[in-house]
Design a protein around this motif. Structure first.
Motif, PDB file in Angstrom:
ATOM      1  N   HIS A  52      -8.034  63.023  31.747  1.00 55.23           N
ATOM      2  CA  HIS A  52      -7.474  64.111  32.573  1.00 55.23           C
ATOM      3  C   HIS A  52      -8.421  64.482  33.715  1.00 55.23           C
ATOM      4  CE1 HIS A  52      -4.477  64.418  29.465  1.00 55.23           C
ATOM      5  NE2 HIS A  52      -5.437  64.497  28.579  1.00 55.23           N
ATOM      6  N   GLN A 189      15.974  62.271  32.781  1.00 54.06           N
ATOM      7  CA  GLN A 189      14.702  62.659  32.178  1.00 54.06           C
ATOM      8  C   GLN A 189      14.913  63.485  30.911  1.00 54.06           C
ATOM      9  OE1 GLN A 189      12.307  64.116  35.575  1.00 54.06           O
ATOM     10  NE2 GLN A 189      11.318  62.110  35.538  1.00 54.06           N
ATOM     11  N   PHE A 191      14.241  63.032  27.722  1.00 56.09           N
ATOM     12  CA  PHE A 191      13.410  62.017  27.068  1.00 56.09           C
ATOM     13  C   PHE A 191      13.792  61.790  25.610  1.00 56.09           C
ATOM     14  CE2 PHE A 191      10.718  63.819  30.535  1.00 56.09           C
ATOM     15  CZ  PHE A 191      10.800  62.724  31.372  1.00 56.09           C
ATOM     16  N   ARG A 192      14.301  62.808  24.942  1.00 49.85           N
ATOM     17  CA  ARG A 192      14.762  62.613  23.566  1.00 49.85           C
ATOM     18  C   ARG A 192      15.931  61.631  23.523  1.00 49.85           C
ATOM     19  NH1 ARG A 192      14.074  66.627  19.703  1.00 49.85           N
ATOM     20  NH2 ARG A 192      12.040  67.581  20.025  1.00 49.85           N
ATOM     21  N   MET A 219       9.728  54.896  34.882  1.00 52.42           N
ATOM     22  CA  MET A 219       9.099  55.558  33.737  1.00 52.42           C
ATOM     23  C   MET A 219      10.142  55.914  32.685  1.00 52.42           C
ATOM     24  SD  MET A 219       5.935  55.407  34.201  1.00 52.42           S
ATOM     25  CE  MET A 219       5.464  56.352  32.746  1.00 52.42           C
ATOM     26  N   TYR A 223      10.544  54.507  28.692  1.00 52.96           N
ATOM     27  CA  TYR A 223      10.810  55.255  27.443  1.00 52.96           C
ATOM     28  C   TYR A 223      11.728  54.458  26.516  1.00 52.96           C
ATOM     29  CZ  TYR A 223       8.917  60.039  27.630  1.00 52.96           C
ATOM     30  OH  TYR A 223       8.093  61.141  27.587  1.00 52.96           O
TER      31      TYR A 223
ATOM     32  N   PHE B 130       7.267  71.396  22.348  1.00 51.36           N
ATOM     33  CA  PHE B 130       8.008  70.166  22.682  1.00 51.36           C
ATOM     34  C   PHE B 130       7.811  69.938  24.172  1.00 51.36           C
ATOM     35  CE2 PHE B 130      10.336  72.272  19.220  1.00 51.36           C
ATOM     36  CZ  PHE B 130      10.291  71.275  18.253  1.00 51.36           C
ATOM     37  N   PRO B 132       8.422  67.727  27.545  1.00 51.16           N
ATOM     38  CA  PRO B 132       9.063  66.594  28.233  1.00 51.16           C
ATOM     39  C   PRO B 132       8.069  65.986  29.215  1.00 51.16           C
ATOM     40  CG  PRO B 132       9.946  68.702  29.037  1.00 51.16           C
ATOM     41  CD  PRO B 132       8.799  69.015  28.127  1.00 51.16           C
ATOM     42  N   ARG B 133       7.634  64.779  28.990  1.00 56.99           N
ATOM     43  CA  ARG B 133       6.613  64.137  29.839  1.00 56.99           C
ATOM     44  C   ARG B 133       7.194  62.916  30.543  1.00 56.99           C
ATOM     45  NH1 ARG B 133       1.497  65.654  28.603  1.00 56.99           N
ATOM     46  NH2 ARG B 133       1.118  64.892  30.713  1.00 56.99           N
ATOM     47  N   THR B 134       6.841  62.732  31.787  1.00 54.17           N
ATOM     48  CA  THR B 134       7.352  61.609  32.573  1.00 54.17           C
ATOM     49  C   THR B 134       7.019  60.264  31.926  1.00 54.17           C
ATOM     50  OG1 THR B 134       6.986  62.959  34.520  1.00 54.17           O
ATOM     51  CG2 THR B 134       7.385  60.640  34.917  1.00 54.17           C
ATOM     52  N   SER B 135       5.863  60.163  31.298  1.00 54.27           N
ATOM     53  CA  SER B 135       5.456  58.897  30.693  1.00 54.27           C
ATOM     54  C   SER B 135       5.569  58.932  29.172  1.00 54.27           C
ATOM     55  CB  SER B 135       4.006  58.590  31.068  1.00 54.27           C
ATOM     56  OG  SER B 135       3.502  57.549  30.243  1.00 54.27           O
ATOM     57  N   PRO B 136       6.103  57.866  28.578  1.00 56.53           N
ATOM     58  CA  PRO B 136       6.185  57.830  27.104  1.00 56.53           C
ATOM     59  C   PRO B 136       4.813  57.737  26.472  1.00 56.53           C
ATOM     60  CG  PRO B 136       6.843  55.701  28.033  1.00 56.53           C
ATOM     61  CD  PRO B 136       6.659  56.651  29.197  1.00 56.53           C
ATOM     62  N   TYR B 137       3.794  57.417  27.287  1.00 52.10           N
ATOM     63  CA  TYR B 137       2.452  57.254  26.730  1.00 52.10           C
ATOM     64  C   TYR B 137       1.625  58.535  26.825  1.00 52.10           C
ATOM     65  CZ  TYR B 137       4.265  52.583  27.481  1.00 52.10           C
ATOM     66  OH  TYR B 137       5.078  51.483  27.486  1.00 52.10           O
ATOM     67  N   GLN B 140       3.075  64.267  23.758  1.00 55.18           N
ATOM     68  CA  GLN B 140       4.443  64.768  23.732  1.00 55.18           C
ATOM     69  C   GLN B 140       4.580  66.134  23.041  1.00 55.18           C
ATOM     70  OE1 GLN B 140       7.281  62.562  24.828  1.00 55.18           O
ATOM     71  NE2 GLN B 140       5.664  61.321  25.756  1.00 55.18           N
ATOM     72  N   VAL B 166      14.091  71.419  24.069  1.00 55.04           N
ATOM     73  CA  VAL B 166      14.536  70.269  24.850  1.00 55.04           C
ATOM     74  C   VAL B 166      15.755  69.584  24.240  1.00 55.04           C
ATOM     75  CG1 VAL B 166      12.234  69.809  25.782  1.00 55.04           C
ATOM     76  CG2 VAL B 166      12.950  68.681  23.668  1.00 55.04           C
ATOM     77  N   ARG B 186      13.970  69.815  34.016  1.00 56.53           N
ATOM     78  CA  ARG B 186      14.654  68.546  33.750  1.00 56.53           C
ATOM     79  C   ARG B 186      15.884  68.721  32.867  1.00 56.53           C
ATOM     80  NH1 ARG B 186       9.488  67.728  34.346  1.00 56.53           N
ATOM     81  NH2 ARG B 186       8.772  66.006  35.659  1.00 56.53           N
ATOM     82  N   LEU B 307      -4.592  68.798  27.803  1.00 59.25           N
ATOM     83  CA  LEU B 307      -3.848  67.562  27.579  1.00 59.25           C
ATOM     84  C   LEU B 307      -2.713  67.396  28.574  1.00 59.25           C
ATOM     85  CD1 LEU B 307      -3.720  67.348  23.675  1.00 59.25           C
ATOM     86  CD2 LEU B 307      -5.329  66.307  25.270  1.00 59.25           C
TER      87      LEU B 307
END
Lengths: 337, 337, 337, 337
Positions: A52, A189, A191-192, A219, A223, B130, B132-137, B140, B166, B186, B307
């Motif tokens: 970060h 987006q 994501f779930r 991105m 997912y 919970f 929601p993040r743009t990247s699955p990595y 979360q 979410v 989102r 994070l």
């Protein structure tokens, strides 16, 4: 990864960052300049995400060198992917045309429209059973009943069926009745939902969100792929800009960008992309010329009476004309229609 | 409703539309002009939605006169609404400050941050379980474990807790542990989630989507209200534009627009609205001056180690300074801090 | 024109507006509704502009029915216009390709590039002598010297020459040396310049501004036409959006919109429209498929050494390939290349 | 400067670029990675602009480390600049309010408005003699006659006068009659005009273009400063976005960005920034709270009869109220009104 420090960052702060990079197993590079100190990190920079560094008070900005997606990237998979939707191949030598109404309204409406588009040469059928609508007072779709209609019409016409899924709880039902999932722009987006579709077996049409960059779309595709489902078709359907003469601004350069960055097939939706019936055919031809793998088009037996999106739906005879005119464009692009 | 016909529309086509309007119980008005025929419809034009006149091939465009939302409109409810989140009133004579980290990372992190923001004068606590993040990595969120931490910290500090939901399946759990739901940008048009929240009891912070117009936000609020939950707080958090110097472009005129069109309270999120730590305080003061009912601010005990969203999180001492500086601005706007 | 009054507007205020409309010689229409009063005005609503009704404190909004442009509108001139640039016809049965470098750098560079594009089949030559550059420290063009080079190269190759004019004081010189003026995106609303070009004799390529709607472009074209110069070619070159993967977002639906609203020819600039060399050819084919009358393409003998826009300039052999591939697309669109 | 090479770039190509960097007198840095080779260049990277490395076929992208502007940058001039417009200081401890109509319509209109705004406490007078209008059929301003009226009214009231200049040929006349030049949004990248103003003596209000990033504005300011005129005031007046509820989207974070990157004073125009009379005052207070050095506000003796921008013009009594309410906001921001 390139880390640019703020003008007043001290050598001690630079050292702190250099040693953090080293601790992650990457090779740090120290580049003091007259106005700014720049730090480089050589190696798998995805590991650096955990540091970060953009949050560090001495850091002005962080420029990643590598793309944050992997499974969907062209570099990991240099050849074009072909995705099968029922018996229809998308992404190969053919140009796929998937047509149908915005929403499933009744068996008669779906059956008549499906027969008309099949007769005109469409390869797949679209139609929404679950409709995300801006207003709570608009028609919200027939739900499960709509899915059953779709299945029946598929059996009658042989056309594989694509339909939208808007909620994790519906994934199973949609997978049972349809040949492919569609993720709409508003859920790009969610994501779930993407994660649930990554665990499903059937292919996913992923539509670009109205405010999503090309990288955001990739991105979201990542997912799905990260969960094991690589059967993804990217779909440009217009983005939101200041222009009000069209419902959205169709970004056809998305075809070039997606093809360069990813191995996934790319389709264009000229109906939502313009929102204007008269612009659908020219944008469909342009999509083929730009190198798209196919189009998703809204066709309704009687657009005047359509419960949604009537203003952008083609009449069946307009669609038949589009298919006829499309042929030389698809061929000039090296595709069979 | 005003219906503009295409230049070549015939008298027969105009008559067809006029009789459709009449059949719905509205008074039709025929206005032939030298270049265009215009048709008016007097009465409850929401009934006309069912006619889908915009799909008619002779119609150039349809201009509604009335807003498509009702329950959330200022006209239906001329006085400002006050929404209670736990014991905190939002929308009255106070200026509400809700602060906390982007994500719940651990009990220690939440507890320390919560005590710090409470000591500085915050009225509520935010933190995502919970994410929601743009990247699955990316991280979360802690999920249910995070909700439990939030509840524990609320008991320790007395601060009511706001946290994001979410997915429909999580509504029940969030309602059990938190004092209010947050719907993120989102998910602003995740209509199933909105409907589920309309059936819940606790208040909802509805964040504006990145590509959502003011009217789109009010239509999403209408989804919640239409199900019976009027405890809605609108939240501007920046929209996506061409400017890259900030993460989003914070549209403070949204306060004026929401207040004119709706009776609901309006809050501003200067953290996501700018994405830059140094811009958070000035935009927070501007929010108060513009007439907002409060702010949502990201504060982290150690932004360097956050994070998520560390680059826009305030240090606790920066937040304390913001609270001190905010006082005269809130008072100039007629609010108690 | 439709005038929607504010909810609390009185009958007296409505009467005041009605009598103003009548005084202008238009027929007023009074439409009281349950929530809003609406007023219509039948006749030449351009006269109503002088009333500034949108400024009236009881008026909520004013919706014009007719377009504010006349001379450039399709309604005033239903057939497509053909504009001649030297001997080159734009807007007829041919597909016009105008190619050349961003800037005139030297006689050698222009001459070599011009011969290469002529050999590949280009119909016109582009090249800037006056360059509007974002930075004062970048190359600003050769000025008059550049115009002379353009004229010389035109004589050698027979290709008509298009070049940008950025200032009223230069109109005469550009008209002397070139076959057509180009108005760049940054000057699309430089109304003095437009007026001066309206008084000139040679044709004008009017490029869409980065934040200009289709209607804004047509209003700027109207400035030129209102002064008597109807030889205008509209040019889409990309608009500014949130997407950063391309320099601009090329809006190919502009072809459909311009063609529907206006009789003027429409060209596409895929070089500025994308800013990426590899995307130029696919977008050029898409332009032909969408119905454009031609393209403006940047080609440089040695893009690596170009003083401006090298990243989007084609190598001569790439341009030759583009011309070859373009043929079937132009023919499918009913055009001769 | 950081140069990222394409995946397939060879060592020979990298060496070619490294030696070019060295030849410019900068220190090159070679950073081979597993997926990409990255090249750094330490030193005055403005020299590298001449290499046009972004045009090189092996280069994927070029990321500058330093800003491309110098004279207007905060780094070159760490203290805030104060610019004097007549006797009015902008950028110091005061909060400057410049008010007046959009256009000079007549001596009576200007004189009455000027006296009203002076009585309410305004520090400067605005009013356009040359009006850039979207339509050629709208009022275009009184020209020289308007400048003379402005001068006369300045003498009567003592208020310094700011007026727009739209063309190089008018710079001399405007400088003779007014105290400061205004460059409107549509001319922000009229580089010839900027250069001419850089050679003038009086200060320049530079308005942000509708599609201009913060960096674009600073580059335009650099054009003026590069010619020797450092008396520049930056002005945010709204950018074009998808939102249609306001005429533009006022980006108040521009105050923070400009202040961080530059030493120049920053003003806000809440009138054009919203286009809605009722939103002007709240956005004016927000501007003060955000740290702006002042505001430009449209006030007209009779907005109902204004020849332009009546819908966003304040009535004199609304302006007087704004001045009264503004006081505590300006003071909270540490400014005297």
């Amino acid at each position: 990864m390139i880390i640019v420090l703020k003008p007043k960052a001290s050598k001690t702060e630079a050292d702190e960052i250099l040693s953090k990079i080293e601790a992650k197993g990457l090779k740090p590079l120290y580049m003091p300049g007259s106005e700014r100190t720049v730090i480089g990190a050589l190696g798998d920079e995805r590991l650096l995400g955990e540091l970060h560094l953009e949050s560090h008070p001495s850091v002005e900005r962080v420029d990643p060198i590598l793309a944050p997606y992997k499974a969907v990237s062209r570099e990991m998979h240099p050849e074009d992917s072909i995705v099968k939707v029922g018996s229809l191949e998308i992404g190969g030598s053919g140009f796929a045309v998937i047509a149908g109404p915005c929403a499933v309204e009744s068996y008669e409406q779906m059956s008549t429209t499906a027969k008309a588009v099949a007769a005109a040469g469409a390869h797949g059928l679209r139609g929404g059973a679950f409709k995300p609508r801006t207003s709570p007072y608009s028609f919200q779709g027939l739900g499960l009943e709509g899915l059953k209609i779709l299945k029946q019409v598929r059996e009658e016409t042989g056309l594989p069926v694509i339909t939208e899924v808007v909620e994790v709880a519906d994934v199973e039902a949609v997978e049972e009745y349809a040949d492919a999932f569609q993720v709409g722009a508003r859920n790009m987006q969610n994501f779930r939902l993407l994660t649930a579709l990554g665990q499903a077996k059937k292919p996913v049409f992923l539509k670009r969100g109205m405010a999503a960059t090309i990288k955001d779309v990739l991105m979201s595709a990542e997912y799905i792929a990260a969960e094991g489902n690589n059967k993804i078709i990217l779909c440009e359907r217009g983005i939101r800009t200041f222009e009000t003469g069209t419902r959205n601004t169709l970004d056809l350069s998305a075809v070039c960008q997606f093809k360069q960055l990813s191995h996934l097939p790319v389709m264009i939706d000229p109906s939502h992309g313009t929102g204007v019936r008269d612009y659908v055919a020219p944008m469909a031809y342009a999509a083929a010329a730009a190198g798209a793998d196919g189009i998703l088009v809204e066709v309704h037996v009687d657009p005047k009476e359509a419960l949604s999106d009537g203003a952008q739906s083609l009449y069946p005879e307009q669609f038949a004309e589009l298919m006829k005119q499309m042929k030389p464009f698809a061929e000039a692009a090296g595709r069979k229609l």
